[in-house]
Write a protein that holds these residues in place. Structure first.
Motif, PDB file in Angstrom:
ATOM      1  N   PRO A 126       0.818  -1.216   0.000  1.00 48.18           N
ATOM      2  CA  PRO A 126       0.000   0.000   0.000  1.00 48.18           C
ATOM      3  C   PRO A 126       0.854   1.268   0.000  1.00 48.18           C
ATOM      4  O   PRO A 126       0.532   2.236  -0.691  1.00 48.18           O
ATOM      5  CB  PRO A 126      -0.813  -0.110   1.286  1.00 48.18           C
ATOM      6  CG  PRO A 126      -0.911  -1.561   1.559  1.00 48.18           C
ATOM      7  CD  PRO A 126       0.340  -2.180   1.012  1.00 48.18           C
ATOM      8  N   ILE A 140       2.324   1.790  -3.400  1.00 52.69           N
ATOM      9  CA  ILE A 140       1.306   2.301  -4.319  1.00 52.69           C
ATOM     10  C   ILE A 140       1.156   3.800  -4.101  1.00 52.69           C
ATOM     11  O   ILE A 140       1.131   4.589  -5.047  1.00 52.69           O
ATOM     12  CB  ILE A 140      -0.037   1.577  -4.079  1.00 52.69           C
ATOM     13  CG1 ILE A 140       0.079   0.097  -4.438  1.00 52.69           C
ATOM     14  CG2 ILE A 140      -1.148   2.236  -4.888  1.00 52.69           C
ATOM     15  CD1 ILE A 140      -1.136  -0.727  -4.086  1.00 52.69           C
ATOM     16  N   ALA A 141       1.080   4.190  -2.820  1.00 50.30           N
ATOM     17  CA  ALA A 141       0.873   5.602  -2.514  1.00 50.30           C
ATOM     18  C   ALA A 141       2.023   6.464  -3.014  1.00 50.30           C
ATOM     19  O   ALA A 141       1.819   7.556  -3.502  1.00 50.30           O
ATOM     20  CB  ALA A 141       0.696   5.787  -1.010  1.00 50.30           C
ATOM     21  N   SER A 142       3.239   5.925  -2.917  1.00 51.60           N
ATOM     22  CA  SER A 142       4.377   6.761  -3.301  1.00 51.60           C
ATOM     23  C   SER A 142       4.740   6.584  -4.769  1.00 51.60           C
ATOM     24  O   SER A 142       5.646   7.238  -5.267  1.00 51.60           O
ATOM     25  CB  SER A 142       5.578   6.412  -2.420  1.00 51.60           C
ATOM     26  OG  SER A 142       5.942   5.076  -2.635  1.00 51.60           O
ATOM     27  N   ARG A 191      -7.074  -3.804  -5.173  1.00 50.13           N
ATOM     28  CA  ARG A 191      -6.435  -2.503  -5.253  1.00 50.13           C
ATOM     29  C   ARG A 191      -5.555  -2.375  -6.501  1.00 50.13           C
ATOM     30  O   ARG A 191      -5.541  -1.351  -7.161  1.00 50.13           O
ATOM     31  CB  ARG A 191      -5.589  -2.277  -4.001  1.00 50.13           C
ATOM     32  CG  ARG A 191      -5.394  -0.841  -3.662  1.00 50.13           C
ATOM     33  CD  ARG A 191      -4.571  -0.686  -2.421  1.00 50.13           C
ATOM     34  NE  ARG A 191      -5.346  -0.770  -1.196  1.00 50.13           N
ATOM     35  CZ  ARG A 191      -6.165   0.192  -0.772  1.00 50.13           C
ATOM     36  NH1 ARG A 191      -6.334   1.268  -1.491  1.00 50.13           N
ATOM     37  NH2 ARG A 191      -6.818   0.070   0.360  1.00 50.13           N
ATOM     38  N   ASP A 245      -6.418  -1.918 -11.268  1.00 53.20           N
ATOM     39  CA  ASP A 245      -6.785  -0.527 -11.465  1.00 53.20           C
ATOM     40  C   ASP A 245      -5.948  -0.021 -12.635  1.00 53.20           C
ATOM     41  O   ASP A 245      -4.730  -0.183 -12.648  1.00 53.20           O
ATOM     42  CB  ASP A 245      -6.430   0.229 -10.171  1.00 53.20           C
ATOM     43  CG  ASP A 245      -6.811   1.691 -10.214  1.00 53.20           C
ATOM     44  OD1 ASP A 245      -6.827   2.267 -11.332  1.00 53.20           O
ATOM     45  OD2 ASP A 245      -7.066   2.254  -9.148  1.00 53.20           O
ATOM     46  N   LYS A 266      -4.927   2.700 -13.386  1.00 57.47           N
ATOM     47  CA  LYS A 266      -3.905   3.689 -13.054  1.00 57.47           C
ATOM     48  C   LYS A 266      -2.616   3.012 -12.601  1.00 57.47           C
ATOM     49  O   LYS A 266      -1.540   3.579 -12.681  1.00 57.47           O
ATOM     50  CB  LYS A 266      -4.403   4.611 -11.938  1.00 57.47           C
ATOM     51  CG  LYS A 266      -5.435   5.619 -12.412  1.00 57.47           C
ATOM     52  CD  LYS A 266      -5.565   6.794 -11.471  1.00 57.47           C
ATOM     53  CE  LYS A 266      -6.413   6.546 -10.250  1.00 57.47           C
ATOM     54  NZ  LYS A 266      -7.818   6.337 -10.411  1.00 57.47           N
ATOM     55  N   LEU A 267      -2.751   1.779 -12.101  1.00 54.24           N
ATOM     56  CA  LEU A 267      -1.589   1.105 -11.523  1.00 54.24           C
ATOM     57  C   LEU A 267      -1.034  -0.008 -12.401  1.00 54.24           C
ATOM     58  O   LEU A 267       0.155  -0.268 -12.410  1.00 54.24           O
ATOM     59  CB  LEU A 267      -1.951   0.518 -10.150  1.00 54.24           C
ATOM     60  CG  LEU A 267      -2.414   1.515  -9.095  1.00 54.24           C
ATOM     61  CD1 LEU A 267      -2.907   0.787  -7.865  1.00 54.24           C
ATOM     62  CD2 LEU A 267      -1.289   2.455  -8.728  1.00 54.24           C
ATOM     63  N   VAL A 307      -5.067   5.287  -1.190  1.00 48.39           N
ATOM     64  CA  VAL A 307      -3.638   5.188  -1.483  1.00 48.39           C
ATOM     65  C   VAL A 307      -3.343   5.092  -2.961  1.00 48.39           C
ATOM     66  O   VAL A 307      -2.290   5.519  -3.412  1.00 48.39           O
ATOM     67  CB  VAL A 307      -2.970   3.970  -0.808  1.00 48.39           C
ATOM     68  CG1 VAL A 307      -2.722   4.242   0.639  1.00 48.39           C
ATOM     69  CG2 VAL A 307      -3.725   2.709  -1.037  1.00 48.39           C
ATOM     70  N   GLY A 314      -1.968   8.053  -4.950  1.00 45.92           N
ATOM     71  CA  GLY A 314      -0.617   8.577  -4.750  1.00 45.92           C
ATOM     72  C   GLY A 314      -0.594   9.810  -3.870  1.00 45.92           C
ATOM     73  O   GLY A 314      -1.592  10.167  -3.241  1.00 45.92           O
TER      74      GLY A 314
END
Lengths: 522, 327
Positions: free
Chosen positions: A96, A99-101, A116, A119, A121-122, B61, B64
């Motif tokens: 997680p 993913i956030a960074s 998660r 997606d 975007k990922l 999350v 980003g």
């Protein structure tokens, strides 16, 4: 003056060193998860061919293989021209945070974050990549349907999945270690006069005999992750504690199963009779129970179907003279195992991937018959030969985790299926095989229930997580109640709390989802 | 104002400016050190603070870092959720009780030990006690808990085995699992681990007391206890108050001895959960572990507000009562 100068110089250089070490620490910090992020590093292999290196993050801190090495890995590299730079998660929050960074490697292998990662975007959708780069890569419709998200794409396919038909057609695919079982001491049973254990009642009676005759022994020790499953299934609850079950077309949460209270009463009686330790529910790691079992301090060991085989190996290594044997997988006519599994984990090709083409082709190879057998059984000829009956003759013991892990057998199953994996369990003559065969008999497959999955950041997910966390605490209170009345009261209290936390809302949502998705399997 | 005075004014400004630079240049090494500290704080303490806005938003999350700013505002939704949680009362009670117990027991302990050590006449003994008592500070909590398990486990623990074989108890004590024992266990182990470390600072305070005061008191016929009461304690007062304020500022983290989270997380289990679940572990389990950063931020923000209130009020009270304070 000179002295003063040198002092000054010392200070300055100290300061510079401080700054440097600070910066170094910073850059180390940021580079750590991204260490595996040197994609496209091309080095040449022994054969002179170009070997491409892709980075892979494995979102499972317990993962037994941590490096791309061993004969299986080498063979895969030889066949595909790809080697992996592996990073295994240090804890379950690492992915997680990555993913956030935005610090994702080329490939991610996860089970907890499938929703998660699915997606756009990922990750790259597999369907797009297959169409573009690997048109020969065929995946069956059921698997595609399971993994297709609301945007119409699928981003991964879980391994370890098989449909009921596939299971029925493949007699030798019997499943894997991830099934509960209880091993008991054969020598002690014999001293007790070999009482037959054909029901839960028989079993508790034997535990009572053990307690009486061997007061220093713990009658039953349980692995911290395998406390509930065996008994919950014997009593006939059709789901595990945080799962769903279906009755007359309606979905309900497991804690409300009509037989759940019976299960709690049974566990509570084990505790009140002194057959299990209270401390068992506070074990901090999954080694403590093994130590009890293999140091001769426990009579029965609740773990997986391979409990007896594994304990016996460990006992023998320690120079012990006793053996364990498995209890039957079904101890009562009520015993039911409902498989709602959709598989275990899946591989994602992230948007940071430097070479999506090579990546999807790599997965295509792993998904081929040759690739599946190579990852699951090892190198053909060296580790196994094909038996015409339809299963591999292994020349190693698949329960020997040291051998399996050091050769990288099974664990590179970034794409595989439950059939191939199920055959790894088939070793004629072992207790595990016996237990798994019995299990297969009593298993009903309802993968459509597995499709009821809360989406990340959704309200249902929040409710479910909180209810599950609550159950985790409250169930122990029920197990450890001083009287049966107290246990019943605690159970009712748990249900009430769950309802106050929005259980009904969650169940309604589950039913809607179920109605929408169940036709995927028709 | 004529031209002359204007000129002198101008040159005076110039003069003071050059003075300033001269002084600055003289102290440049010192400034360098201060600057480093400030940069450190800026990067690691201040810049992450903007993330607090998360507490008022629905952050996911997968969006980003940019998502922190772009996600939708939800006002006090997360605060509301926490306050209405079925465990809210228990969690807050546990946090407060554990924290205050630590102040009550862990704060005076090193002062007491410092005074005792100061009174010890045998230098070797004094050194020995000091070394032994501060060594545990360097052991990490994970290891302490492992040692604790080996000693206190009801089945294989050394303590239980010893007590059983001595015949003092006939049933093993469930120190690690009984909810009634958690607070005692946490406070006791924290005192054991950190007492010696904090003793150092108090010993330093005692060392700063003028020995002639003791001599004078002795001549006046003051006994040991009287000297401690009238010289040692007043001499330590400033240090005690500063440490007390720091303690209260970090009270919800465990104060002087810290480690509320480590203890609740490592010593806590599903059996002693009714007393071991605290705000931080809850934020960790329900917030961070499931990627609900907004919720976790909201919970922590509530805690920070309480902490800040506590530090300001204790500082104010200390100023009023004793005249010494932190700021």
């Amino acid at each position: 003056m000179n002295k003063f100068r040198s002092k000054k110089f010392l200070f300055l250089s100290l300061a510079v060193m401080l700054v440097l070490s600070l910066l170094a620490a910073c850059s180390q910090n940021t580079a750590d998860p991204g260490e595996s992020k040197e994609p496209g590093n091309e080095t040449s292999s022994n054969s002179g061919e170009e070997v491409k290196e892709l980075s892979l993050f494995i979102d499972a801190p317990w993962y037994p293989v941590k490096e791309w090495k061993g004969s299986v890995a080498e063979k895969i590299t030889e066949k595909t021209g790809i080697k992996l730079k592996v990073t295994v998660a240090t804890d379950d929050k690492q992915l997680p945070l990555m993913i956030a960074s935005g610090d994702l490697p080329d490939l991610v292998f996860t089970n907890a974050n499938i929703d998660r990662m699915s997606d756009s975007k990922l990750s790259y959708p597999w369907n797009e990549l297959i169409e573009k780069y690997a048109p020969e890569f065929k995946i069956d419709n059921t698997r595609i349907a399971i993994h297709t998200m609301d945007d119409g794409n699928f981003y991964t396919v879980r391994n370890a999945f098989a449909t009921q038909e596939e299971m029925a057609q493949n007699k030798y695919a019997i499943g894997n270690d991830g099934n509960p079982g209880i091993a008991v001491r054969e020598d002690i049973l014999k001293e007790l006069g070999n009482p037959s254990i054909q029901s839960l009642d028989d079993f508790t009676k034997v535990l009572g005999m053990v307690k009486e005759k061997y007061p220093d022994m713990v009658p039953l020790i349980m692995d911290k992750d395998w406390i509930e499953q065996y008994f919950i299934q014997q009593i006939g609850v059709e789901a595990l504690m945080d799962g769903w079950y279906e009755q007359d077309g309606e979905i309900e949460y497991a804690i409300k199963h009509p037989k759940m209270l019976d299960y709690f009463k049974f566990m509570n009686s084990l505790y009140r009779n002194g057959y299990i330790l209270a401390e068992n529910f506070a074990h901090a790691n999954d080694q403590i129970d093994d130590q009890y079992a293999t140091s001769g301090k426990a009579f029965a060991h609740s773990h997986t179907v391979s409990a007896a085989d594994m304990d016996n190996i460990a006992v023998k290594k320690n120079g012990g003279a006793y053996t364990f044997k498995m209890l039957p997988s079904a101890l009562s006519s009520d015993a039911k195992s409902v498989s709602t599994g959709l598989g275990f984990a899946g591989t994602f090709i992230t948007k940071e991937n430097q070479d999506p083409e090579a990546s999807i082709k790599f997965i295509e190879y792993l998904a081929s018959d040759e690739g599946k057998k190579l990852t699951m059984f090892g190198v053909e000829g060296e580790h196994w030969t094909w038996n015409e009956e339809g299963y591999p003759n292994l020349n190693y013991d698949p329960s020997d985790s040291e051998f399996v892990n050091s050769n990288g057998i099974k664990w590179w199953y970034l794409y595989n299926d439950g059939i191939t994996e199920g055959m790894l369990g088939y070793v004629p003559g072992t207790q595990k095989t016996q237990a798994l065969m019995e299990r297969k008999e009593m298993t009903i497959y309802k993968p459509e229930i597995g499709l009821i999955q809360t989406q990340p950041d959704s309200e249902e997910k929040t409710i479910k997580t909180k209810i599950d966390e609550m159950i985790k605490n409250e169930k122990v209170k029920i197990y450890l109640s001083k009287t049966e009345e107290e246990a019943i009261a605690n159970y009712e209290n748990m249900i009430k709390t769950a309802e106050s936390m929005g259980l009904q809302k969650l169940v309604d949502w589950a039913n809607q989802t179920y109605q929408k998705k169940k036709d995927l399997f028709k | 104002m004529d031209l002359g005075t204007q000129m002198t004014n101008g040159s005076a400004v110039k003069q003071s400016r050059t003075d300033y630079w001269k002084r600055f240049k003289k102290q440049k090494v010192l400034h360098l050190f201060v600057g480093l500290g400030m940069i450190f704080l800026l990067i690691f303490a201040y810049s992450p603070m903007f993330g607090i806005v998360m507490a008022f938003k629905n952050y996911s999350v997968s969006t980003g870092i940019r998502g922190i700013f772009t996600s939708e505002w939800v006002g006090l939704k997360h605060f509301d959720e926490f306050v209405n949680d079925y465990q809210f009362g228990t969690i807050v009670r546990n946090t407060l009780v554990l924290s205050f117990l630590k102040v009550i027991f862990a704060f005076p302990a090193p002062i007491l030990l410092a005074i005792l050590l100061n009174e010890a006449k045998n230098l070797r003994f004094k050194r020995f006690v000091q070394t032994v008592s501060y060594l545990p500070h360097f052991i990490s909590w994970v290891v302490v808990v492992g040692i604790g398990f080996a000693f206190l486990s009801s089945d294989i623990g050394l303590v239980n085995k010893a007590l059983m074989s001595l015949g003092w108890i006939d049933k093993p004590l469930d120190i690690l699992t009984n909810p009634d024992h958690f607070w005692g266990l946490a406070v006791g182990s924290a005192v054991w681990k950190e007492m010696g470390w904090w003793t150092i600072i108090f010993l330093a305070a005692i060392a700063g007391i003028n020995p002639s005061l003791y001599e004078a008191a002795q001549i006046d016929g003051a006994g040991r206890l009287a000297r401690i009461r009238h010289i040692t304690l007043p001499g330590m007062q400033g240090t005690i108050i500063v440490v007390l304020i720091l303690t209260i500022g970090s009270i919800l983290g465990g104060g002087l001895v810290g480690s509320n989270f480590e203890q609740a997380f490592l010593l806590g289990n599903s059996i002693n959960n009714p007393t071991s679940e605290i705000v931080q572990t809850y934020a960790f389990k329900v917030g961070l572990r499931d990627g609900r950063f907004s919720y976790a931020a909201a919970i922590d923000l509530i805690q920070s507000v309480i902490s800040v209130t506590l530090i300001f009020s204790s500082n104010y009270i200390a100023k009023r009562l004793s005249g010494s304070s932190l700021f």
